[in-house]
Motif scaffolding. Structure first.
Motif, PDB file in Angstrom:
ATOM      1  N   ASP A  73       0.837  -1.197   0.000  1.00 48.78           N
ATOM      2  CA  ASP A  73       0.000   0.000   0.000  1.00 48.78           C
ATOM      3  C   ASP A  73       0.877   1.252   0.000  1.00 48.78           C
ATOM      4  O   ASP A  73       1.529   1.557   0.993  1.00 48.78           O
ATOM      5  N   LEU A  74       0.886   1.950  -1.133  1.00 56.23           N
ATOM      6  CA  LEU A  74       1.591   3.230  -1.219  1.00 56.23           C
ATOM      7  C   LEU A  74       0.554   4.338  -1.363  1.00 56.23           C
ATOM      8  O   LEU A  74      -0.489   4.132  -1.980  1.00 56.23           O
ATOM      9  N   PRO A  75       0.819   5.520  -0.809  1.00 62.56           N
ATOM     10  CA  PRO A  75      -0.151   6.613  -0.942  1.00 62.56           C
ATOM     11  C   PRO A  75      -0.340   6.994  -2.401  1.00 62.56           C
ATOM     12  O   PRO A  75       0.599   6.943  -3.189  1.00 62.56           O
ATOM     13  N   ASP A  76      -1.569   7.385  -2.749  1.00 63.70           N
ATOM     14  CA  ASP A  76      -1.817   7.794  -4.124  1.00 63.70           C
ATOM     15  C   ASP A  76      -1.462   9.266  -4.304  1.00 63.70           C
ATOM     16  O   ASP A  76      -1.185   9.979  -3.348  1.00 63.70           O
ATOM     17  N   GLU A  77      -1.465   9.684  -5.562  1.00 64.53           N
ATOM     18  CA  GLU A  77      -1.055  11.044  -5.915  1.00 64.53           C
ATOM     19  C   GLU A  77      -1.875  12.104  -5.178  1.00 64.53           C
ATOM     20  O   GLU A  77      -1.339  13.078  -4.663  1.00 64.53           O
ATOM     21  N   GLY A  78      -3.191  11.906  -5.103  1.00 62.67           N
ATOM     22  CA  GLY A  78      -4.063  12.873  -4.429  1.00 62.67           C
ATOM     23  C   GLY A  78      -3.747  13.005  -2.953  1.00 62.67           C
ATOM     24  O   GLY A  78      -3.735  14.104  -2.394  1.00 62.67           O
ATOM     25  N   GLU A  79      -3.484  11.888  -2.314  1.00 60.41           N
ATOM     26  CA  GLU A  79      -3.134  11.877  -0.891  1.00 60.41           C
ATOM     27  C   GLU A  79      -1.846  12.668  -0.643  1.00 60.41           C
ATOM     28  O   GLU A  79      -1.761  13.451   0.304  1.00 60.41           O
ATOM     29  N   LEU A  80      -0.866  12.489  -1.523  1.00 55.77           N
ATOM     30  CA  LEU A  80       0.407  13.189  -1.361  1.00 55.77           C
ATOM     31  C   LEU A  80       0.293  14.660  -1.713  1.00 55.77           C
ATOM     32  O   LEU A  80       0.946  15.505  -1.094  1.00 55.77           O
ATOM     33  N   ASP A  81      -0.538  15.001  -2.698  1.00 52.79           N
ATOM     34  CA  ASP A  81      -0.718  16.408  -3.075  1.00 52.79           C
ATOM     35  C   ASP A  81      -1.259  17.241  -1.918  1.00 52.79           C
ATOM     36  O   ASP A  81      -0.951  18.428  -1.816  1.00 52.79           O
ATOM     37  N   LEU A  82      -2.045  16.623  -1.052  1.00 53.92           N
ATOM     38  CA  LEU A  82      -2.591  17.336   0.108  1.00 53.92           C
ATOM     39  C   LEU A  82      -1.489  17.793   1.069  1.00 53.92           C
ATOM     40  O   LEU A  82      -1.694  18.709   1.858  1.00 53.92           O
ATOM     41  N   LEU A  83      -0.316  17.171   0.977  1.00 52.12           N
ATOM     42  CA  LEU A  83       0.796  17.501   1.869  1.00 52.12           C
ATOM     43  C   LEU A  83       1.696  18.604   1.327  1.00 52.12           C
ATOM     44  O   LEU A  83       2.684  18.964   1.950  1.00 52.12           O
ATOM     45  N   GLY A  84       1.399  19.139   0.148  1.00 51.78           N
ATOM     46  CA  GLY A  84       2.188  20.226  -0.431  1.00 51.78           C
ATOM     47  C   GLY A  84       3.574  19.764  -0.842  1.00 51.78           C
ATOM     48  O   GLY A  84       3.764  18.659  -1.349  1.00 51.78           O
ATOM     49  N   GLY A  85       4.579  20.614  -0.586  1.00 52.41           N
ATOM     50  CA  GLY A  85       5.959  20.329  -0.987  1.00 52.41           C
ATOM     51  C   GLY A  85       6.487  18.997  -0.488  1.00 52.41           C
ATOM     52  O   GLY A  85       7.104  18.249  -1.264  1.00 52.41           O
ATOM     53  N   PRO A  86       6.279  18.645   0.784  1.00 52.85           N
ATOM     54  CA  PRO A  86       6.766  17.338   1.248  1.00 52.85           C
ATOM     55  C   PRO A  86       6.119  16.169   0.509  1.00 52.85           C
ATOM     56  O   PRO A  86       6.791  15.191   0.182  1.00 52.85           O
ATOM     57  N   GLY A  87       4.832  16.280   0.195  1.00 52.33           N
ATOM     58  CA  GLY A  87       4.161  15.221  -0.553  1.00 52.33           C
ATOM     59  C   GLY A  87       4.703  15.102  -1.956  1.00 52.33           C
ATOM     60  O   GLY A  87       4.925  14.000  -2.472  1.00 52.33           O
TER      61      GLY A  87
END
Length: 183
Positions: A73-87
């Motif tokens: 299970d890896l985070p999806d693109e949308g999940e990471l985009d919510l984190l801004g620069g770190p995502g």
């Protein structure tokens, strides 16, 4: 599986980019394990002016993802985009690790470029020759902060003269140019 190592690499001289000055590079090297023990590598790095909060978020997403990755299970693109620069930094690292695995399925090395920071023409040419001696056949020239096109052209010409016609050159302006400027 997924694991990561935090690294800090001090530079011998300051490294200027269009987005800031680097005295060292702090990053996470992300290791993505595939079948047969093959490992793909990626790098998660924040901008030089990243805040302590952004660094904490990146460390947290890496730790949490390492646990989730055991189950595929890896985070999806949308999940990471919510984190801004770190995502975005983490997503870039995972994407690079996946590409590493895809481009070298037999475990062979994937060639990368040497990076030449902002410098006067002579210093840029010297750095380019050092990169060539280290085995790089493609050089990425940091650009975009020059106030005059003539300065950049002089630097590129000096580097081209130093390395010859067979070395590939790239310009990386870190988004500092709009389309008319690039043209």
């Amino acid at each position: 599986g997924l694991s990561a190592l935090r690294v800090r690499v001090p530079f011998r001289r300051p490294f200027a980019t269009a987005t800031g000055m680097w005295l060292h590079r702090e990053a996470w090297v992300v290791l993505l394990e595939a079948g047969g023990g093959r490992i793909g590598l990626g790098e998660a790095v924040l901008e030089p002016d990243a805040t302590e909060v952004e660094e904490t978020i990146l460390a947290r997403v890496i730790r949490e993802t390492a646990g989730r990755a055991r189950d595929g299970d890896l985070p999806d693109e949308g999940e990471l985009d919510l984190l801004g620069g770190p995502g975005r930094a983490f997503r870039a690292a995972v994407d690079a690790a996946r590409l590493d695995l895809a481009l070298a399925p037999d475990g062979s090395a994937v060639p990368v470029n040497g990076t030449i920071g902002f410098a006067a023409p002579r210093e840029g040419a010297e750095a380019a020759l050092q990169a060539l001696e280290a085995g790089f056949t493609t050089l990425k020239l940091k650009a975009g902060a020059e106030r005059e096109t003539d300065d950049l052209v002089a630097r590129v010409r000096a580097i081209r003269r130093a390395v010859g016609p067979d070395v590939r050159l790239r310009l990386d302006v870190n988004g500092a140019w709009d389309l008319p400027t690039a043209e």
